[in-house]
Design a protein around this motif. Structure first.
Motif, short mmCIF file in Angstrom:
data_model
loop_
_atom_site.label_atom_id
_atom_site.label_comp_id
_atom_site.label_asym_id
_atom_site.label_seq_id
_atom_site.Cartn_x
_atom_site.Cartn_y
_atom_site.Cartn_z
N LEU A 1 0.85 -1.47 0.06
CA LEU A 1 0.22 -0.27 -0.50
C LEU A 1 0.84 1.33 0.14
N ASP A 2 0.49 2.71 -0.09
CA ASP A 2 1.35 3.37 -0.62
C ASP A 2 -0.02 5.17 0.82
N PRO A 3 0.99 4.09 1.57
CA PRO A 3 -0.36 5.43 2.79
C PRO A 3 -0.22 6.15 3.05
N PRO A 4 -0.47 7.59 3.77
CA PRO A 4 -0.49 8.91 3.68
C PRO A 4 0.38 8.51 4.26
N GLN A 5 1.53 10.02 3.67
CA GLN A 5 3.02 9.97 5.08
C GLN A 5 3.26 11.08 6.18
N PRO A 6 3.62 11.07 6.79
CA PRO A 6 3.59 11.98 8.52
C PRO A 6 4.19 12.87 7.94
N PRO A 7 2.95 14.13 8.98
CA PRO A 7 3.42 15.61 9.12
C PRO A 7 3.96 15.86 8.42
N LYS A 8 3.82 17.08 8.07
CA LYS A 8 5.10 17.83 7.79
C LYS A 8 5.78 18.67 8.36
N CYS A 9 7.21 18.20 9.70
CA CYS A 9 7.86 18.87 10.38
C CYS A 9 7.25 20.30 10.27
N ILE A 10 6.59 20.46 12.37
CA ILE A 10 6.00 21.78 12.92
C ILE A 10 8.02 23.04 12.64
N THR A 11 8.81 22.50 12.65
CA THR A 11 9.78 23.38 12.46
C THR A 11 9.87 23.88 10.50
N ALA A 12 9.53 23.03 9.66
CA ALA A 12 9.42 23.58 8.17
C ALA A 12 7.44 24.19 8.26
N LEU A 13 7.27 24.42 8.90
CA LEU A 13 5.56 25.29 8.97
C LEU A 13 6.35 26.83 9.27
N TYR A 14 5.67 26.91 8.27
CA TYR A 14 5.40 29.13 8.23
C TYR A 14 4.31 29.89 8.13
N VAL A 15 3.53 28.77 7.65
CA VAL A 15 2.52 28.86 7.01
C VAL A 15 1.53 28.25 7.11
N PHE A 16 -0.50 28.50 7.88
CA PHE A 16 -0.91 28.12 8.31
C PHE A 16 -2.34 26.91 7.28
N ALA A 17 -1.61 27.42 5.88
CA ALA A 17 -2.53 26.29 4.51
C ALA A 17 -1.41 24.84 4.49
N ARG B 1 12.28 38.27 -0.50
CA ARG B 1 12.17 36.88 0.05
C ARG B 1 12.41 37.30 1.84
N ARG B 2 13.79 38.31 2.14
CA ARG B 2 13.50 38.78 2.80
C ARG B 2 12.57 39.12 3.75
N VAL B 3 11.64 39.93 2.70
CA VAL B 3 10.48 40.44 3.46
C VAL B 3 9.68 39.79 4.10
N ARG B 4 9.20 38.52 2.68
CA ARG B 4 8.33 37.55 2.74
C ARG B 4 8.69 36.49 4.57
N ALA B 5 9.93 36.16 4.38
CA ALA B 5 10.33 35.21 5.69
C ALA B 5 10.06 36.37 6.79
N LEU B 6 10.18 37.55 6.95
CA LEU B 6 9.82 38.63 8.47
C LEU B 6 8.31 38.14 8.72
N PHE B 7 7.70 37.93 7.87
CA PHE B 7 5.74 37.70 7.86
C PHE B 7 6.30 36.10 8.52
N GLY B 8 6.79 35.39 7.22
CA GLY B 8 6.71 34.14 8.07
C GLY B 8 6.76 33.84 8.83
N ALA B 9 8.09 34.24 9.55
CA ALA B 9 8.24 33.88 11.02
C ALA B 9 7.02 34.43 12.00
N LEU B 10 6.30 36.17 11.73
CA LEU B 10 5.29 35.73 12.34
C LEU B 10 4.18 34.93 12.76
N ASN B 11 4.06 34.25 11.60
CA ASN B 11 3.33 33.07 11.16
C ASN B 11 3.52 31.86 12.52
N PHE B 12 4.79 32.41 11.75
CA PHE B 12 5.83 30.55 12.38
C PHE B 12 4.77 30.46 14.02
N TRP B 13 5.57 32.10 14.45
CA TRP B 13 4.99 31.93 16.45
C TRP B 13 2.77 32.30 16.94
#
Length: 504
Positions: free
Chosen positions: A319-335, A425-437
């Protein structure tokens, strides 16, 4: 959004140095706090003797983890080993009957664990949704599925149905809710797929073979019926090149992760410290931020281990089951934030994508997220904390779209266009940091407690402003940039692989 531009190597090196140093500093604070608090009265119930030969105690605040790897470890290993053994024999002798073997073994295991009356209860729900599927009305199937799910989440029906379980044991409640909840989701998926493909004429036997596949039964992950049926119906499944090596590597990684968590809990009491708010309030700001972050990382690791073990068995069954969830460390968007990829796929296919369409319009997206989190609230069990968690995450998901629409607005779009690609990219990463927290705080509400979340928010945003606030934000910004660089490298490798395949 695809990341196409790399940052200078020296800049990325600085980000790596800052992030590793900050994590080490926070880890040191947590280690010292764990050592200082080990003899506190509030720690006695959840910090028990561990490695006595070196005088280390162990954090046992998570009773599920303790049960899985102590009293129920041998039962789990025995049940899954028996499944693998009989599946292999059946695949060698009569591969066309392997789906029946999965179902029979699953039924026997469920009956032996929970009792025959519990099995009859689930069969009743299965038959009810099968009959609904014969009518060919998706709204009726989804409505009946949600009603069945509500009967396992709300009194008085939940109390009545829990009485069908035979005997009492430590994990009884967990297994009851897991088996019942996933059964309803699987049956609903079957009913909706039957409505979507009436020409395929799925039978009740197909539903039972789907529902009672033991590795997925109690804890998931859930595969939608169409995927499971297509894969399990292959008469002579063939393994891809290197698949067995990947399965062995996945099994080894799961064992290594279990051992790592066991070692970690002997030195860092990250689950016990938040329960003693007076003690937690005395932690340095860096250690408190690390404590909040580590609580989410542990929950991800726990889910990854559980699904990793189950997926290893499923892969052995072709079988090809669903993969484990994406690591929380790599998440910076709610989607992309979810702790169960199977349930996420189920919700996206039958609710979120169906209502939200392309997810580019504000009103349909709002309707889609409200509907999705309403069902998620029912799945988790309605209560005040779940209501708050659902509201916060629903708001976060919609707020991302609002910010995206605002960024596409004429004046702001022209400002970003005037920036270099790297600066954008740097500006978007700043918003990503806020989103992460925001992601950490919104999920800490349900994974730990509202009181601990309030303490972290107050210390990081009010008491520690501006030094702690800016320091934590900068460290997070460094992490987001490194994650973005990793995503860019993976996307580039995938492009090169596809180009190579086209040339061949």
């Amino acid at each position: 959004m695809r990341i196409k531009t790399a940052l200078p190597a020296a800049e990325l090196g600085l980000y790596s140095l800052v992030l590793s140093g900050a994590l080490a500093y926070a880890g040191r604070g947590l280690l010292e706090a764990s050592q200082d608090g080990v003899h506190r009265k509030a720690f006695r119930e959840s910090v028990r003797p561990g490695w006595e030969y070196i005088g280390r105690k162990m954090d046992v605040a998570d009773f599920e983890w303790v049960m899985w790897f102590t009293s129920f470890r041998n039962v789990i290993v025995f049940a899954l080993s028996g499944h693998v053994l009989f599946a292999k024999l059946c695949t060698m002798v009569a591969p066309q009957l392997r789906s029946w073997m999965y179902a029979v073994y699953g039924v026997l295991a469920v009956t032996g664990t929970m009792g025959p009356w519990y099995l009859l209860l689930l069969l009743g729900h299965c038959v009810g949704l099968y009959v609904a599927s014969l009518l060919g009305q998706p709204w009726l199937c989804l409505g009946l599925g949600l009603a069945s799910l509500a009967s396992f989440k709300m009194d008085p029906l939940i109390s009545w149905q829990s009485g069908f379980v035979t005997g009492t044991f430590d994990l009884q409640e967990v297994l009851f809710h897991g088996g019942s909840g996933f059964t309803v989701l699987r049956c609903t998926s079957f009913a909706l797929e039957s409505c979507a493909h009436p020409d395929r004429h799925y039978s009740l036997a197909d539903l039972l073979k789907y529902n009672f596949y033991l590795p997925f039964f109690f804890f998931g992950p859930i595969m939608t019926f169409d995927r499971f049926h297509a894969q399990v119906s292959q008469v002579e499944p063939v393994r891809r090149e290197g698949e067995l090596w990947h399965i062995r590597a996945q099994a080894g990684l799961s064992v290594a992760a279990i051992m790592a968590v066991d070692v970690f809990f002997h030195f860092f009491y990250i689950l016990t410290i938040p329960s003693d708010l007076k003690f937690a309030n005395r932690l340095p700001d860096s250690a408190l931020a690390g404590l909040a972050y580590s609580n989410l990382v542990y929950d991800w690791v726990k889910a990854a281990i559980l699904f990793g073990v189950v997926n290893t068995v499923a892969c052995l069954d072709h079988l090809d089951p669903p993969q484990p969830p994406k690591c929380i460390t790599a998440l910076y968007v709610f989607a992309e934030t979810h702790f169960d990829r199977g349930i996420n796929d189920w919700l996206c296919k039958y609710v979120y994508d169906h209502v939200g369409g392309e997810h580019s319009a504000v009103i349909p997206e709002l309707a889609a997220t409200v509907a999705t989190f309403a069902i998620t609230t029912l799945w988790l069990g309605p209560c005040d904390i779940v209501y708050l968690w659902s509201f916060l995450n629903c708001f976060g998901l919609n707020f991302e779209l609002w910010v995206q629409k605002l960024a596409e607005w004429g004046p702001l779009a022209r400002i970003e266009a005037s920036l270099s690609v790297q600066m954008s990219r740097r500006v978007r990463a700043l918003f990503g940091a806020l989103n992460f927290w925001a992601i950490i705080m919104y999920n800490l509400v349900s994974l730990n407690s509202l009181e601990f979340t309030e303490l972290v928010a107050r210390r990081l945003l009010l008491t520690g402003f501006p030094q702690t606030t800016l320091a934590v934000l900068f460290v997070t910004y460094c992490g987001v940039q490194l994650v973005k660089e990793r995503e860019r490298s993976l996307a580039l490798e995938e492009e090169q692989r596809q180009d190579k395949e086209k040339l061949e």
